[in-house]
Design a protein around this motif. Structure first.
Motif, short mmCIF file in Angstrom:
data_model
loop_
_atom_site.label_atom_id
_atom_site.label_comp_id
_atom_site.label_asym_id
_atom_site.label_seq_id
_atom_site.Cartn_x
_atom_site.Cartn_y
_atom_site.Cartn_z
N HIS A 106 0.79 -1.23 0.00
CA HIS A 106 0.00 0.00 0.00
C HIS A 106 0.82 1.29 0.00
CE1 HIS A 106 -3.73 -2.22 0.70
NE2 HIS A 106 -3.09 -2.91 1.63
N THR A 107 2.07 1.24 0.43
CA THR A 107 2.80 2.49 0.66
C THR A 107 4.03 2.65 -0.21
OG1 THR A 107 2.08 2.38 2.97
CG2 THR A 107 3.86 3.93 2.45
N MET A 108 4.86 1.63 -0.30
CA MET A 108 6.13 1.75 -1.02
C MET A 108 6.41 0.43 -1.74
SD MET A 108 9.81 3.13 0.43
CE MET A 108 9.09 4.60 1.14
N PRO A 109 5.83 0.23 -2.90
CA PRO A 109 6.01 -1.04 -3.62
C PRO A 109 7.47 -1.35 -3.94
CG PRO A 109 4.16 0.20 -4.53
CD PRO A 109 4.84 1.10 -3.56
N ALA A 110 8.31 -0.34 -4.07
CA ALA A 110 9.72 -0.58 -4.41
C ALA A 110 10.41 -1.46 -3.38
CB ALA A 110 10.46 0.75 -4.54
N LEU A 111 9.90 -1.50 -2.14
CA LEU A 111 10.53 -2.35 -1.12
C LEU A 111 10.37 -3.82 -1.46
CD1 LEU A 111 10.77 0.31 0.46
CD2 LEU A 111 10.05 -0.92 2.50
N GLY A 112 9.36 -4.16 -2.24
CA GLY A 112 9.16 -5.54 -2.63
C GLY A 112 10.16 -6.02 -3.66
N GLU A 113 10.93 -5.11 -4.23
CA GLU A 113 11.89 -5.46 -5.27
C GLU A 113 13.30 -5.64 -4.73
OE1 GLU A 113 11.51 -2.34 -8.13
OE2 GLU A 113 9.33 -2.62 -8.34
#
Length: 483
Positions: A340-347
């Motif tokens: 919900h907040t910072m999708p880049a952390l999933g990468e």
């Protein structure tokens, strides 16, 4: 000598310390974290002879060294807002005076409010109005739109946001650089800082002075300041005031991600993104080098309140120790942030995880002030110690040398706000609740439930509360009493 009112007023206007009654000549500060260094500096500046005793071989042992270092102008109450504004002023001054600085990054910070969260949106507008009492000129707290949030922070997913609360020119600081800089200024004002100086006994003499026994010798002083943090209750127990000192060491995690290309490119240009406070996800996020530091306030189980140590804190062998990771507790928070907040952390993966000890009072607020023992002062349970220590040291200096608070923080900071009614069971339950609800909305006249059935109530009060409840009464809770 006593100062007359005109001289006291002039001293305050000129920023000089005002003393009342018998003049304090000497003080021993026990503890070399940010709290101890800060009060040592304040007292030494005022002309008090200060000796700081730190049991480790360097400063910052215990909780200071691993702190996330967040500092903010935001606060949920006007008095704490005033404290936070003063904190940023003092941090800026230390940063400017210190060669190489203290790692102070004034990126600003944004509290994120998701669409449809009516309570949070009302609270945000309330906070923006409340902030006008103490906002500095040119640094007004602002409500910002999702588009504005996206322009300030390119990694934020803004589609689910209604608004944000922006506090300009706050951010984070390096706790170790800050502590050593403040300690250096304390030395410059005449304070003596002794390392590898474990305190073994503190006694109050018949003449009102104190004797402090340590591995570096015996010291006599007019006052003692307990700034020992994780181990603070040991001194309280020795001086007979442990019954007013409910607190426990707890576990607090944060994780640092691997580098993120967008942040690396910004840092190469000398730019940084604002700190975020994801209220729905209950986490803070700040830039750490080229990655993101994620600090959750998860649902804390009481098992993370380290009751097995009792009120004496960790073993004395601890200094730079951490707890084992417990990433299962963080999973829901991190998943929310990624989704919900910072999708880049999933990468990217996690480069490091810190699960460090910190000490909390049941209400998460500091203990800063007098105790029942005249001359013995408490400066502990600084849940937000990096943000609070410098301005609270000014506050404590006034209590010690002027005999009164510069402004009222009794409800927030007075060590005597707790009494024998605050049992260990109460403290553990309330700490777990307070931590877990750190980012929950606060409501007027709210009385949260945890621990209320675990206080040491007198038989008469317990009987009265039971009778009222039997007849359908709804009660509030204040200082151990159902009212």
């Amino acid at each position: 000598k006593n100062l007359d009112e005109d001289e006291a007023r002039r001293a305050r206007e000129e920023g000089r310390p005002v003393r009342s009654g018998a003049m304090m000549q000497s003080a021993v500060v026990v503890g070399g974290g940010i709290a101890g260094a800060s009060i040592a500096r304040e007292l030494a500046k005022a002309g008090v002879g200060v000796v700081l005793l730190e049991r480790s071989k360097q400063l910052c042992a215990g909780a200071t060294w691993h702190a996330a270092g967040l500092v903010t102008r935001f606060a949920g109450s006007s008095k704490l807002k005033k404290l936070h504004v003063r904190s940023l002023q003092l941090l800026g001054e230390v940063h400017e005076r210190t060669e190489g600085g203290v790692g102070l990054h004034l990126t600003g910070s944004i509290r994120l409010v998701k669409t449809g969260d009516r309570d949070r949106a009302l609270e945000a507008r309330h906070h923006a109005e409340l902030a006008k009492l103490y906002d500095e000129p040119g640094l007004a707290t602002q409500l910002v739109t999702p588009r504005e949030i996206g322009a300030l922070h390119p990694l934020v997913e803004t589609s689910g946001l209604e608004l944000g609360v922006l506090t300009p020119r706050d951010g984070d600081v390096d706790p170790t650089l800050l502590t050593n800089a403040v300690a250096g200024e304390a030395r410059g004002h005449g304070a003596e800082i002794l390392l590898d100086a474990e305190v073994s006994a503190v006694r109050k003499r018949g003449d009102g002075r104190f004797e402090v026994e340590s591995s570096r010798g015996r010291f006599e002083a007019d006052a003692v300041v307990n700034a020992t943090g994780l181990w603070s209750q040991r001194l309280s127990e020795e001086l007979g005031v442990l019954d007013t000192h409910p607190a426990f060491v707890i576990e607090h995690h944060y994780a640092v991600t691997e580098p993120i290309p967008v942040l690396a490119a910004l840092r190469a240009k000398g730019e940084r993104v604002p700190v975020l406070r994801d209220l729905a996800g209950s986490a803070y996020l700040r830039q750490e080098q080229d990655g993101v530091l994620v600090g959750p306030y998860e649902l804390l189980p009481e098992s993370a309140v380290r009751r097995e140590w009792g009120r004496r804190g960790p073993p004395l062998t601890w200094a730079w120790d951490l707890f084992p990771d417990a990433l299962d507790r963080l999973e829901a928070v991190i998943e929310h942030v990624v989704e919900h907040t910072m999708p880049a952390l999933g990468e990217v993966g996690l480069a490091s995880v810190v699960n460090g000890p910190t000490i909390w009072a049941p209400d998460s607020l500091p203990r800063c002030g007098r105790t029942r023992v005249p001359g013995y002062y408490d400066f502990n349970t600084l849940t937000y110690g990096i943000a609070h220590s410098l301005p609270l040291a000014e506050h404590l200096r006034a209590v010690m040398l002027e005999g009164e608070q510069p402004y009222d923080l009794a409800a927030e900071c007075d060590p005597l706000r707790f009494g024998p009614w605050a049992s260990d069971d109460f403290a553990a339950a309330k700490i777990a609740e307070t931590y877990s609800l750190n980012n929950a909305p606060a409501y007027a006249f709210e009385n949260r439930k945890a621990g209320r059935d675990r206080v040491h109530a007198t038989p008469a009060l317990a009987a009265l509360a039971a009778l009222l409840k039997k007849h359908g009464a709804v009660t509030s809770f204040s200082r151990g009493v159902e009212t």
